[in-house]
Structures are given as C-alpha cells and as structure tokens.
Motif scaffolding. Sequence first.
Motif, PDB file in Angstrom:
ATOM      1  N   MET A 171      -7.524  10.594  -1.768  1.00  0.00           N
ATOM      2  CA  MET A 171      -8.039   9.277  -1.409  1.00  0.00           C
ATOM      3  C   MET A 171      -9.492   9.423  -0.947  1.00  0.00           C
ATOM      4  SD  MET A 171      -5.691   6.720   0.714  1.00  0.00           S
ATOM      5  CE  MET A 171      -5.487   5.067   0.174  1.00  0.00           C
ATOM      6  N   ARG A 229     -13.968   3.280   4.839  1.00  0.00           N
ATOM      7  CA  ARG A 229     -12.588   3.707   5.076  1.00  0.00           C
ATOM      8  C   ARG A 229     -12.611   5.063   5.772  1.00  0.00           C
ATOM      9  NH1 ARG A 229      -8.638   3.197   0.387  1.00  0.00           N
ATOM     10  NH2 ARG A 229     -10.155   4.416  -0.769  1.00  0.00           N
ATOM     11  N   ASP A 278      -5.321  -0.704  -3.447  1.00  0.00           N
ATOM     12  CA  ASP A 278      -6.307  -0.023  -2.621  1.00  0.00           C
ATOM     13  C   ASP A 278      -7.193  -1.105  -1.999  1.00  0.00           C
ATOM     14  OD1 ASP A 278      -8.431   1.441  -1.663  1.00  0.00           O
ATOM     15  OD2 ASP A 278      -8.152   3.007  -3.157  1.00  0.00           O
ATOM     16  N   THR A 315       0.807  -1.219   0.000  1.00  0.00           N
ATOM     17  CA  THR A 315       0.000   0.000   0.000  1.00  0.00           C
ATOM     18  C   THR A 315       0.844   1.274   0.000  1.00  0.00           C
ATOM     19  OG1 THR A 315      -0.129  -0.357   2.353  1.00  0.00           O
ATOM     20  CG2 THR A 315      -2.075  -0.912   1.097  1.00  0.00           C
TER      21      THR A 315
END
Lengths: 258, 69
Positions: free
Chosen positions: A233, A159, A144, A124
Amino acid sequence: MLPTIFCTGCGIGSVMNFSLRAIHDLNIDMNKTVFVSGIGCSSRVPGYIYSDGLHSLHGRAIPYATGVKLANPELKVIVFTGDGDCGAIGGNHFLHAIRRNVDITVISINNFIYGMTGGQVAPTTPLKSKTTTTPYGNIEYPIDLSMMAKVIGAPYVARWTTAHPVQCISSIKKALQKTGFSFVEVLSPCPTSYGRLNKMGTTLDMTKHFKESTINIKIYEKMLAEGKTTDKMVIGELVDIEKEDFNTKYNKFCGELK
Amino acid sequence: MIHVNTNYCKGCLLCVEYCPKKVYVKSEKLSKKGVFPPEVKFPENCIRCHLCELMCPDFAIIVEDKNDK
C-alpha cells in the motif's frame, strides 16, 4: 472523560493524540473550531475534545460539516470519520464534497472493518480477510479512499499509519492550513475485531505489519521509473495542489451578479 | 521526569516496543484496571524524544523536559 472507551491498542486514541498535537502546534482557536463526526468507533473522538462538536447520523458527517462551513465561513471544520462511515454509507457525500471543494478537513481512520457493530465486512476490507460476515474470506475487491479522493480532485490527500506519528502530525498540520477539501487517511490497528479474526496478534504485531506492508510514495515512484511494481500500500503525501475552494468561488459569483 | 498514569493505561505496551532507548519494561504487578502497565525502569537513559507520549493511544504518559517545572 478519560480513560477513553476504545479497546486496548486501538489506533483511534493515537489519531486523536496526533490531531490534538497538530491543533496545539498551530495555535488554532478552539472557540472557532467545530468537530463533526458520524457513527462508529472513530466518531467518538469529538466527545473527548473541549470544543464545539456535532455527532451526526451514520455517514452524514460531511454534509453536516458542509452546512456548518457554508453557514459560518469563519469556523474551522474538522471531520472525524471511519472507513465504513466515509466509504460505504457516506460514500456519495464524500465524492460530492470533494467535487464542490468545500473548505473542510477530513481525518479518516481506516481499520479495514466495521469495528463497533461486531466486525462485519467493510468496503475497505482486503481480499481474503476474514470477518464475521465473511468467515471463509472476503471475495469483494476493496476501495482505496485516498486514491478515490485523488482521482476526483481533492487538493490535499495524505495517507499514513499509526506507526508513523511524526509524519502523520505534519500531514494533519498541512491539511489544516490548506484552503479546500483536505483528506488525511490513517491506517489504524483494530486488534479486537480485525486482528483477532485474521490471527494478526496484538497491536504491536499489527503496527509492525503496517510498517512492512506499506511503501512510501517517494520510493514507489523511483520503483515505477525502474519498471518495477509492488503489491504494498502506498503511503505519504499523495496530492498537494492549489485549488479555489467553494466559499471563495461563491463570494466571487455573488459579486459578479451585483 | 516520566509520569505514567496507570488509571488511564490499558496495557497495549506500544511504549515498551517503540522507545528507542528501552526506558520501559512491562511491569510484573497488575494495575487497578487489571492490566500490566509499563514501568519506568531506566529513567536516566531517556533522551526526551517524546515518542512514547506520541504513540500512547490513552494519554497515559507525560514526559517532562528538564526545563519544565
């Protein structure tokens, strides 16, 4: 047991705090709860919780959890895992547990690096980040985890970062109540390994960076509708659907055979 | 009443940064563990939002509500 073994400003303590608060708010019986973990900084968490725990092999936390759930479906199984444990060594187990849709909750603490073994490059790690094994910058594309879980068909994926405590607690609560595979990824600062090598400063600077470099999915969807894109993100509740879990399907199947 | 356990605190100062009412300041004295823990300087400003409790990675802060005893 306290103080914890984690470094100053490590986000794993915060994630443990969030999870325990979620469990307390839901009044979950600790006698019927099992915490499973693999190897890594994040996998130290079950050691601090007064409940049944299983500290298993590297990357094999999810297979052990599947076994526990199938042997005794009454138990609530919670897996604490890191990004290397879940995405690299246990990557295949992760995919197939989602495919089977076993009724477990996986809380993945993503700090972008192999923190415990000295800061090696993880699956990651973002592009151009420096680690001890990529001293001139990382050239591999990161995976991801949340999007991977979404694509394979997990019924609940969320998330958040450690800078969003209230949202994270409510997501963990929803994940615990969900029947089926529920996945919560928490982006967590690692000032000792990741922050030091990339000159990101203390944990305060890193949490500020998390707030700036992430975007909520609701705002992101509005942006997409307007035709804009962003490199940030995406955080938030990515998936929330209903899906029949493995135990229910298995019992139905056994009933049909008789 | 705000309790800070200086034996658990590792001095990350997340509580000082994230308190909306700026109740804490960084202490000038080293604790037993060799870090600068937060000091409760303005307890009368506290609105019991419990954000410091939530953010603390080391379980070092307990905020008592007025009703709790």
